[in-house]
Design a protein around this motif. Structure first.
Motif, PDB file in Angstrom:
ATOM      1  N   VAL A 301       0.766  -0.992  -0.115  1.00 27.22           N
ATOM      2  CA  VAL A 301      -0.403   0.124   0.121  1.00 27.22           C
ATOM      3  C   VAL A 301       0.832   1.390   0.016  1.00 27.22           C
ATOM      4  O   VAL A 301       1.379   2.313  -1.063  1.00 27.22           O
TER       5      VAL A 301
ATOM      6  N   TYR B 254      -8.633   5.366  -0.728  1.00 30.29           N
ATOM      7  CA  TYR B 254      -7.758   4.311   0.871  1.00 30.29           C
ATOM      8  C   TYR B 254      -9.449   4.219   1.208  1.00 30.29           C
ATOM      9  O   TYR B 254     -10.436   5.790   2.093  1.00 30.29           O
ATOM     10  N   VAL B 281      -7.710   0.705  -1.857  1.00 33.49           N
ATOM     11  CA  VAL B 281      -7.428  -0.593  -0.435  1.00 33.49           C
ATOM     12  C   VAL B 281      -8.651   0.444   0.871  1.00 33.49           C
ATOM     13  O   VAL B 281      -9.134   1.068   0.719  1.00 33.49           O
ATOM     14  N   VAL B 296      -6.326  -4.768  -2.084  1.00 34.70           N
ATOM     15  CA  VAL B 296      -6.042  -4.739  -0.733  1.00 34.70           C
ATOM     16  C   VAL B 296      -6.566  -4.613   0.164  1.00 34.70           C
ATOM     17  O   VAL B 296      -7.770  -3.450   0.344  1.00 34.70           O
TER      18      VAL B 296
END
Lengths: 352, 535
Positions: A301, B254, B281, B296
């Motif tokens: 990330v 995110y 994410v 992710v």
């Protein structure tokens, strides 16, 4: 405010006008047993266990519905008072199951506590006992009318706190019961399952189904916290045994809600252990999310964020923060985006 | 929030929850309180038992409507006209509070001008509410000593949401019903920490405590505290993000603790935006619909597994206390963010969430007196400017935060999309008692209690379409379609379909409209056109 000076068990105390004798005793740490009393509910004087002797009064008045008067002399523990209370307890226990060792309420049962204190074994008044069906058809509450002592607290909680009035007494005398209209099971009634009735029941007549068999009160640690669902901000106690949350109980000190909760707050916490929980980092590899170590996931990330920031500038990144996370986490998220990434692209779904 | 901030200078519930049982008059508009905020609903019922009067404005016959002194069944999306009409009556009858208007407000003359045309007849025509009912509501509200307005997403989730709020603020100021105990304007916040997420500056235009990013002095303060230069330009709001993703302006997103695929309007557009990203994410406790699209997934910890604070709808900071260890390899969200910051070369060296709270208090005057230690078991209601300040029970006593209260006149506006020939039913959305958004479906007990969507449809429409109670139907809008079970009930008026947003099996937001309020960019979840057909 007008104050009265009264004497309780030889002790002189001052209390404000309008205080009940019971409240006066409790303010001064003088124990008086009660089954039907709750500070959040109007007093009913139903169980008579809180009787005391007051000089100049003919009978033993119930302290929960007797207001103090100037100069009142009260005795809370003399033999006459204790004998009266013991008789009441004998009568209650005479029609109460004695399966305490498997009862959910053991260790937290007011009837058992007072029976122990007054030496009541249930052998004084032998007679018929109730044999009523247990209502167990809903996912949340077990209602065992055989254990009910008819104190009426559940009825008052449903009426006075919830404003729903779903419960009431039915039948008369020995056959008296508490339940929804026509005594139908709770799940067939208009009950919302807020569980306020469970939170005030002094015995094992109303218990939490999800917590059944999961632990005894003395094995449980209670952790006060704030409900994760709506914006009301109810507080309650998470009941923890062996590192596991086994359920929720009301916390009377909760600043917003007192003992009241809704069906979600009281009975929805099994979501903590939902099979939908994700408990390990996942990384998409060849189109599929596969488990990964934290280091691998975080490194990925961080490097991807850096790569995108370098290639397209900080405003090519954005974050959605969360109205379900804590203040501190929201603060960290906006600081992360602003100070670390370098963008004001941070928002959350509840901007209204 | 934007509306009340404009009118009063502060976008939050003006009163406290425990003032409700002593209410004299409650004016509930666009809030199904007993289901969406159940414990506040119980406090309202306690007030009713003590003789309080209740005005309910809602197109559906919600529980509170059955207990109301007046129930105004307005046409969805006509709130401004309704409130203007009520204010017109108040002025015509001389029920306004002239002293309050003169001393504490500005902009009254303009409001008066705008209200002229909202006669009872005109208002009745737009809203569908009979003139007598409007007058009765005006009388009950205006002539009370103490009166509280309560609203929630039925007011804000419209393309004219901010103007809806401004109208309610106008009504309260016109009658002087603000700035006193059991008297004020009370937006009931949705999630447990909506208030806090806003308060903490998880917004593209403000730092914590609503300090503007565009204000050079404020920015300098944060630059000094954080030791980096900061961007002076406000960032993207949510709807902008999905648009920017589609046109490749935005590359990475995110997402922490949100499931926009389920909860944002026009879900198919959201999905398209997320799929267009280079990198997504998702930090979540559940493998949500959104998490399934991620590159992710970072496993966060539930509320039981961490310590911190949340702020409820009455501005009360309260503790969330850790009860158990995080499940499996999950970590508290705060820890994950810190580890990412550390890896990106900007250390976040906090040893605990209490330390983060200290930093918040240092940088935000209205929270300066808050610490975990002080919150204890009872919490504190902001503003709490100093360490010995007891907190603030109700706002705007004697003076508004902005000085004088501002009347902002508003004209009625039609919803962005109305039912038409092709999509003849109006879709209204909301919550139900037994579930909370897309969260509680992970509770076995709650799912057993309430397992599936039951879209509400009036018997007249059901008969016309030829369906009966319990049938599964197809519902389609211009944006998407789904199947759902139907409950035939007069709770909804003819011409309306009501659905909740709780079930992945009937994902209502594939239907809803992505149109939004011009100020807050809040989606118009409450009105769009749909058609229902037999399967």
């Amino acid at each position: 405010m007008e104050w009265f000076t009264i004497t309780i068990d030889g002790r002189e105390v001052s209390v404000p006008k309008g205080t009940t004798v019971l409240e006066a005793c409790r303010m001064n740490n003088i124990p008086v047993p009660t089954l039907c009393h709750d500070p959040e509910l109007t007093p009913s004087g139903a169980c008579r266990l809180c009787v005391v002797q007051i000089e100049g009064m003919r009978n033993l008045p119930p302290s929960c519905v007797t207001q103090v008067a100037q100069g009142m002399k009260i005795e809370t523990q003399n033999p006459k008072v204790r004998a009266a209370r013991k008789t009441i307890l004998e009568l209650l226990v005479a029609n109460h199951p004695l399966d305490c060792m498997t009862c959910e309420k053991m260790g937290n049962c007011s009837l058992a506590e007072y029976a122990y204190e007054y030496g009541v074994k249930g052998d004084v008044f032998a007679g018929e006992k109730r044999d009523l069906p247990v209502d167990n058809a809903n996912p949340f509450i077990i209602r065992d009318p055989n254990k009910c002592i008819l104190c009426g607290k559940c009825i008052k909680a449903c009426t006075e706190i919830q404003g729903k009035s779903r419960l009431d007494f039915s039948f008369r005398g020995f056959n008296t019961q508490v339940g929804p209209a026509y005594n139908i099971p709770l799940n067939e009634s208009d009950c919302d399952f807020c569980g306020s009735c469970v939170s005030v029941c002094p015995v094992g007549a109303l218990t939490e189904k999800q917590m059944a068999g999961k632990g005894r009160p003395w094995e449980v640690t209670k952790v006060q916290t704030t409900c994760p669902f709506c914006g009301v901000g109810c507080n309650f106690d998470l009941n923890v045994k062996d590192g596991q949350v086994i359920g929720v109980t009301s916390n009377p000190q909760a600043p917003v809600n007192g003992k009241a909760l809704c069906v979600k707050g009281r009975f929805g916490m099994d979501m903590i252990y939902s099979s939908r929980r994700v408990t390990t980092p996942l990384i998409r590899k060849d189109g599929v999310l596969v488990p990964a170590e934290w280091d691998e996931a975080l490194d990925l990330v961080a490097s991807k964020f850096r790569e995108i920031k370098d290639a397209y500038g900080p405003n090519a990144l954005a974050a959605l923060s969360s109205a379900h996370c804590t203040n501190e986490e929201n603060y960290l998220m906006q600081k992360f985006m602003r100070a670390v990434i370098g963008t004001n692209n941070v928002d959350h779904c509840a901007r209204t | 929030m934007a509306g009340l901030a404009t009118s009063f200078g502060s976008g939050a519930m003006t009163n406290s929850i425990n003032e409700i049982p002593n209410a004299e008059v409650m004016f509930v508009i666009g809030s199904n309180t007993t289901e969406a905020h159940p414990v506040i609903g119980t406090k309202m019922r306690q007030a009713l038992a003590k003789g309080a009067k209740l005005i309910v404005v809602d197109p559906r016959c919600i529980d509170l409507a059955e207990q109301a002194d007046v129930w105004l069944r307005l046409r969805p999306g006509t709130d401004i006209a309704l409130v203007n009409g009520i204010m017109h009556i108040i002025l015509a009858k001389g029920w306004e509070d002239r002293g309050f208007i003169a001393e504490r407000t500005e902009g009254f003359e303009k409001l008066k001008e705008t209200l002229q045309k909202y006669t009872p007849e005109y208002t009745s025509q737009i809203t569908g509410v009979p003139a007598e009912q409007l007058e009765e509501a005006a009388r009950i509200y205006a002539t009370a000593e103490r009166a509280q307005i309560f609203y929630t997403l039925g007011i804000t989730e419209h393309s004219c949401g901010t103007d809806n709020v401004l109208s309610l603020a106008n009504l309260s100021m016109l009658t002087g019903h603000i700035g006193k105990e059991s008297t004020g304007v009370n937006p009931l916040r949705g999630q447990n920490n909506v208030q806090g997420a806003c308060d903490m500056g998880a917004l593209p235009n403000v730092y914590p405590g609503y300090q503007q990013v565009s204000n050079p002095e404020v920015r300098a303060k944060f630059e000094a505290a954080w030791g980096v230069p900061l961007d002076p330009n406000p960032g993207f709001m949510i709807p902008d993000m999905f648009d920017a993703a589609v046109n490749k302006q935005l590359r990475a997103l995110y997402i922490m603790g949100e499931d926009p695929v389920m909860t944002d309007a026009d879900a198919n557009h959201v999905r398209k935006g997320l799929k267009a990203l280079d990198f997504l994410v998702v930090q979540e406790i559940f493998l949500s619909e959104t998490a399934l699209l991620a590159d992710v997934v970072l496993p966060g910890a539930s509320f039981a597994e961490k310590t911190g604070t949340v702020t409820n709808t009455e501005r009360r900071f309260q503790m969330v206390n850790q009860a158990i260890k995080p499940l499996g390899n999950a970590k508290p969200d705060g820890e994950i963010i810190c580890e990412l910051a550390n890896r990106m070369g900007y250390p976040f060296p906090y040893a605990s969430s209490a330390e983060v709270m200290e930093e918040i208090a240092q940088l935000t005057p209205q929270f300066a007196g808050i610490s975990h230690e002080r919150l204890g078991t009872q919490g504190l209601q902001w503003p709490v400017p100093t360490a010995d300040h007891p907190g603030t029970k109700f706002l705007h006593k004697g003076k508004f935060n902005r000085g004088k209260g501002l009347f902002v006149p508003c004209e009625n506006q039609l919803p962005h999309e109305q039912p038409d020939k092709e999509y003849p039913l109006l879709l209204n959305t909301g919550r139900k008692l037994s579930h909370y958004n897309v969260f509680t479906q992970s509770s076995e007990g709650l799912i057993k209690n309430s397992p599936e969507e039951l879209a509400e449809l009036n018997p007249i429409d059901a008969k016309q379409i030829g369906i009966s109670d319990g049938d599964v139907v197809k519902v389609a809008s211009r944006r998407g379609e789904l199947n759902t079970k139907v409950k035939v009930t007069e709770r909804v008026p003819a011409g309306m379909l009501f659905m909740t947003l709780h079930y992945a099996g009937s994902p209502t937001n594939v239907l809803t409209n992505g149109a939004y309020d011009k100020v807050t960019k809040t989606y118009e979840y409450k009105v769009c056109g749909v058609k229902v057909s037999k399967l």
